[in-house]
Design a protein around this motif. Structure first.
Motif, PDB file in Angstrom:
ATOM      1  N   ALA A 169       1.046  -1.153   0.114  1.00 40.72           N
ATOM      2  CA  ALA A 169      -0.059   0.062   0.119  1.00 40.72           C
ATOM      3  C   ALA A 169       0.812   1.337   0.085  1.00 40.72           C
ATOM      4  O   ALA A 169       0.208   2.177  -0.574  1.00 40.72           O
ATOM      5  CB  ALA A 169      -0.945   0.120   1.207  1.00 40.72           C
ATOM      6  N   ARG A 170       2.076   1.196   0.559  1.00 40.21           N
ATOM      7  CA  ARG A 170       2.866   2.495   0.608  1.00 40.21           C
ATOM      8  C   ARG A 170       3.452   2.779  -0.787  1.00 40.21           C
ATOM      9  O   ARG A 170       3.818   3.927  -0.937  1.00 40.21           O
ATOM     10  CB  ARG A 170       4.070   2.143   1.734  1.00 40.21           C
ATOM     11  CG  ARG A 170       5.104   1.161   1.334  1.00 40.21           C
ATOM     12  CD  ARG A 170       6.239   0.915   2.364  1.00 40.21           C
ATOM     13  NE  ARG A 170       7.245  -0.095   1.852  1.00 40.21           N
ATOM     14  CZ  ARG A 170       8.124   0.093   1.082  1.00 40.21           C
ATOM     15  NH1 ARG A 170       8.463   1.431   0.784  1.00 40.21           N
ATOM     16  NH2 ARG A 170       8.874  -1.015   0.641  1.00 40.21           N
ATOM     17  N   LEU A 171       3.373   1.785  -1.603  1.00 37.46           N
ATOM     18  CA  LEU A 171       4.003   2.185  -2.921  1.00 37.46           C
ATOM     19  C   LEU A 171       2.943   2.821  -3.678  1.00 37.46           C
ATOM     20  O   LEU A 171       3.243   3.550  -4.766  1.00 37.46           O
ATOM     21  CB  LEU A 171       4.479   0.886  -3.462  1.00 37.46           C
ATOM     22  CG  LEU A 171       5.649   0.231  -2.935  1.00 37.46           C
ATOM     23  CD1 LEU A 171       6.016  -0.899  -3.833  1.00 37.46           C
ATOM     24  CD2 LEU A 171       6.821   1.286  -2.929  1.00 37.46           C
ATOM     25  N   LEU A 172       1.713   2.435  -3.260  1.00 43.56           N
ATOM     26  CA  LEU A 172       0.432   3.076  -4.158  1.00 43.56           C
ATOM     27  C   LEU A 172       0.040   4.494  -3.720  1.00 43.56           C
ATOM     28  O   LEU A 172      -0.492   5.227  -4.210  1.00 43.56           O
ATOM     29  CB  LEU A 172      -0.659   2.011  -3.975  1.00 43.56           C
ATOM     30  CG  LEU A 172      -0.329   0.781  -4.777  1.00 43.56           C
ATOM     31  CD1 LEU A 172      -1.799  -0.076  -4.441  1.00 43.56           C
ATOM     32  CD2 LEU A 172      -0.157   0.839  -6.146  1.00 43.56           C
ATOM     33  N   LYS A 217       5.454  11.185  -0.163  1.00 44.24           N
ATOM     34  CA  LYS A 217       5.350  12.141   1.206  1.00 44.24           C
ATOM     35  C   LYS A 217       6.131  13.312   0.770  1.00 44.24           C
ATOM     36  O   LYS A 217       7.279  13.334   0.412  1.00 44.24           O
ATOM     37  CB  LYS A 217       5.856  11.654   2.473  1.00 44.24           C
ATOM     38  CG  LYS A 217       5.898  12.092   3.597  1.00 44.24           C
ATOM     39  CD  LYS A 217       6.197  11.579   4.720  1.00 44.24           C
ATOM     40  CE  LYS A 217       6.447  12.536   5.889  1.00 44.24           C
ATOM     41  NZ  LYS A 217       6.619  11.655   7.229  1.00 44.24           N
ATOM     42  N   VAL A 218       5.422  14.492   1.261  1.00 40.92           N
ATOM     43  CA  VAL A 218       6.409  15.991   1.177  1.00 40.92           C
ATOM     44  C   VAL A 218       6.921  16.213   2.237  1.00 40.92           C
ATOM     45  O   VAL A 218       6.162  15.991   3.440  1.00 40.92           O
ATOM     46  CB  VAL A 218       5.499  16.935   0.567  1.00 40.92           C
ATOM     47  CG1 VAL A 218       5.911  18.438   0.482  1.00 40.92           C
ATOM     48  CG2 VAL A 218       4.859  16.605  -1.025  1.00 40.92           C
ATOM     49  N   HIS A 219       8.147  16.306   2.524  1.00 41.65           N
ATOM     50  CA  HIS A 219       8.719  16.642   3.744  1.00 41.65           C
ATOM     51  C   HIS A 219       8.840  18.190   4.038  1.00 41.65           C
ATOM     52  O   HIS A 219       8.677  18.926   3.246  1.00 41.65           O
ATOM     53  CB  HIS A 219      10.188  15.870   3.878  1.00 41.65           C
ATOM     54  CG  HIS A 219      10.299  14.733   3.669  1.00 41.65           C
ATOM     55  ND1 HIS A 219      10.202  13.770   4.916  1.00 41.65           N
ATOM     56  CD2 HIS A 219      10.217  13.806   2.592  1.00 41.65           C
ATOM     57  CE1 HIS A 219      10.347  12.420   4.258  1.00 41.65           C
ATOM     58  NE2 HIS A 219      10.197  12.419   3.190  1.00 41.65           N
ATOM     59  N   SER A 256      11.920  16.414  -1.034  1.00 33.42           N
ATOM     60  CA  SER A 256      12.278  15.123  -0.544  1.00 33.42           C
ATOM     61  C   SER A 256      12.852  14.928   0.929  1.00 33.42           C
ATOM     62  O   SER A 256      12.818  13.836   1.615  1.00 33.42           O
ATOM     63  CB  SER A 256      13.205  14.216  -1.666  1.00 33.42           C
ATOM     64  OG  SER A 256      14.452  14.846  -1.415  1.00 33.42           O
ATOM     65  N   GLY A 257      13.596  16.257   1.265  1.00 29.34           N
ATOM     66  CA  GLY A 257      14.124  16.078   2.533  1.00 29.34           C
ATOM     67  C   GLY A 257      15.370  15.534   2.407  1.00 29.34           C
ATOM     68  O   GLY A 257      16.194  15.193   3.520  1.00 29.34           O
ATOM     69  N   HIS A 258      15.888  15.345   1.360  1.00 24.26           N
ATOM     70  CA  HIS A 258      17.205  14.537   1.283  1.00 24.26           C
ATOM     71  C   HIS A 258      18.534  15.454   1.301  1.00 24.26           C
ATOM     72  O   HIS A 258      18.301  16.574   0.640  1.00 24.26           O
ATOM     73  CB  HIS A 258      17.248  13.732  -0.207  1.00 24.26           C
ATOM     74  CG  HIS A 258      18.560  13.054  -0.306  1.00 24.26           C
ATOM     75  ND1 HIS A 258      18.728  11.969   0.354  1.00 24.26           N
ATOM     76  CD2 HIS A 258      19.605  13.162  -0.969  1.00 24.26           C
ATOM     77  CE1 HIS A 258      20.006  11.252   0.059  1.00 24.26           C
ATOM     78  NE2 HIS A 258      20.528  12.320  -0.955  1.00 24.26           N
ATOM     79  N   ASP A 277      12.602  12.241  -7.750  1.00 24.46           N
ATOM     80  CA  ASP A 277      11.072  12.283  -7.036  1.00 24.46           C
ATOM     81  C   ASP A 277      11.063  12.255  -5.515  1.00 24.46           C
ATOM     82  O   ASP A 277      12.250  12.188  -4.907  1.00 24.46           O
ATOM     83  CB  ASP A 277      10.446  10.890  -7.495  1.00 24.46           C
ATOM     84  CG  ASP A 277      10.365  10.871  -9.119  1.00 24.46           C
ATOM     85  OD1 ASP A 277      10.258  12.139  -9.608  1.00 24.46           O
ATOM     86  OD2 ASP A 277      10.321   9.668  -9.502  1.00 24.46           O
ATOM     87  N   ASN A 278      10.088  12.449  -5.057  1.00 25.40           N
ATOM     88  CA  ASN A 278       9.929  12.396  -3.473  1.00 25.40           C
ATOM     89  C   ASN A 278      10.353  11.122  -3.019  1.00 25.40           C
ATOM     90  O   ASN A 278      10.191  10.101  -3.402  1.00 25.40           O
ATOM     91  CB  ASN A 278       8.547  12.663  -2.962  1.00 25.40           C
ATOM     92  CG  ASN A 278       8.059  14.004  -3.581  1.00 25.40           C
ATOM     93  OD1 ASN A 278       8.822  15.089  -3.638  1.00 25.40           O
ATOM     94  ND2 ASN A 278       6.694  14.236  -3.669  1.00 25.40           N
ATOM     95  N   SER A 279      11.023  11.433  -2.031  1.00 24.98           N
ATOM     96  CA  SER A 279      11.745  10.041  -1.205  1.00 24.98           C
ATOM     97  C   SER A 279      11.201  10.063   0.178  1.00 24.98           C
ATOM     98  O   SER A 279      11.095  11.027   1.016  1.00 24.98           O
ATOM     99  CB  SER A 279      13.074  10.245  -1.207  1.00 24.98           C
ATOM    100  OG  SER A 279      13.902   8.950  -0.415  1.00 24.98           O
ATOM    101  N   ASP A 280      11.035   8.818   0.728  1.00 27.03           N
ATOM    102  CA  ASP A 280      10.468   8.810   2.191  1.00 27.03           C
ATOM    103  C   ASP A 280      11.468   8.055   2.952  1.00 27.03           C
ATOM    104  O   ASP A 280      11.021   7.704   3.914  1.00 27.03           O
ATOM    105  CB  ASP A 280       9.278   8.063   2.114  1.00 27.03           C
ATOM    106  CG  ASP A 280       8.256   8.364   3.287  1.00 27.03           C
ATOM    107  OD1 ASP A 280       7.790   7.200   3.592  1.00 27.03           O
ATOM    108  OD2 ASP A 280       8.882   9.239   3.973  1.00 27.03           O
ATOM    109  N   GLU A 281      12.871   8.454   2.546  1.00 29.22           N
ATOM    110  CA  GLU A 281      13.723   7.738   3.263  1.00 29.22           C
ATOM    111  C   GLU A 281      14.187   8.497   4.512  1.00 29.22           C
ATOM    112  O   GLU A 281      14.832   8.055   5.414  1.00 29.22           O
ATOM    113  CB  GLU A 281      15.285   7.732   2.486  1.00 29.22           C
ATOM    114  CG  GLU A 281      14.935   6.823   1.326  1.00 29.22           C
ATOM    115  CD  GLU A 281      16.325   7.122   0.250  1.00 29.22           C
ATOM    116  OE1 GLU A 281      17.246   7.662   0.767  1.00 29.22           O
ATOM    117  OE2 GLU A 281      16.388   6.192  -0.664  1.00 29.22           O
ATOM    118  N   ASN A 282      13.955   9.729   4.746  1.00 30.40           N
ATOM    119  CA  ASN A 282      14.306  10.684   5.836  1.00 30.40           C
ATOM    120  C   ASN A 282      13.146  10.557   7.072  1.00 30.40           C
ATOM    121  O   ASN A 282      12.042  10.885   6.558  1.00 30.40           O
ATOM    122  CB  ASN A 282      14.525  12.059   5.505  1.00 30.40           C
ATOM    123  CG  ASN A 282      15.669  12.225   4.581  1.00 30.40           C
ATOM    124  OD1 ASN A 282      16.993  11.995   5.148  1.00 30.40           O
ATOM    125  ND2 ASN A 282      15.645  12.343   3.259  1.00 30.40           N
TER     126      ASN A 282
END
Length: 233
Positions: free
Chosen positions: A23-26, A30-32, A122-124, A228-233
């Protein structure tokens, strides 16, 4: 309701594939939120200070915390430079343990460090490895995605260099030897702040007490990667 519509219009094979996608891929990327905290003064003594000059050179360093989603990621110093509408650069501030092996407790000191590139969406945060950058000698002046400064070559060639680096490029745009290094009793600062010109794109770099040299800078396409937006942070 939505499930019944999907079953009506989508092939069964595609529905089976979608059912196995997390579900997290669909979900929407996320905008940081990237923010800088208030500025505060921290004790600072240049690393090339001597016991004779320490009292005169001792100063303070203005530091600010860098937050991503209200979590502190780094300490920074100085002003930010907006490279694009979503990307900026800022210099990292380091808190180092200056204690000798014989000291009974840690002794924390502040130092200006390398530069960082921050993506507001992305907050990267990316650590920049600028060619020949030296944390003591190099006072970077930014224009667009270019950094101009004096650098110190650490290879066998040695020396003081005028450097212009572009973000994302593998090689410096300008890398010209302008003096010898190390220098005894060198000027502080070693070089004056670089002076940029827009049209045509040029930069002037001058070692303190030396001759100013102007360099033409070719190329106008930004090499900054804004993924693209990243949810790594």
């Amino acid at each position: 309701m939505y499930l019944s519509l999907l079953r009506r219009y989508l092939p069964t094979s595609l529905l089976l594939v979608l059912s196995f996608v997390p579900a997290r891929l669909l979900a929407a990327p996320k905008v940081h939120t990237v923010t800088l905290g208030p500025s505060r003064r921290a004790p600072y003594v240049p690393t090339d200070a001597t016991p004779e000059t320490k009292s005169d050179e001792a100063s303070t360093l203005r530091v600010r915390a860098l937050y991503v989603d209200d979590r502190q990621k780094e300490w920074t110093t100085g002003e930010i430079h907006d490279v694009t509408d979503r990307t900026f650069t800022v210099r990292r501030a380091l808190r180092l343990n200056d204690a000798l092996p014989t000291d009974p407790a840690p002794r924390w000191v502040w130092e200006p460090g390398p530069w960082l590139m921050v993506d507001r969406i992305s907050g990267h945060i990316t650590a920049l490895h600028l060619p020949d950058f030296d944390s003591v000698v190099s006072n970077v002046v930014w224009f667009r995605d270019y950094a101009a400064y004096c650098g110190i070559a650490t290879t066998a060639r040695g020396g003081l260099f005028a450097v212009v680096a572009q973000l994302g490029a593998r090689k410096a745009v300008v890398q010209k030897k302008i003096g010898e290094w190390p220098q005894s009793n060198h000027f502080i600062p070693v070089c004056q702040l670089a002076s940029w010109q827009r049209l045509p794109m040029r930069v002037t770099i001058q070692p303190t007490g030396g001759q100013a040299t102007t360099y033409d800078v070719f190329g106008s396409s930004s090499l900054v990667e804004e993924g693209d937006n990243s949810d790594e942070n």
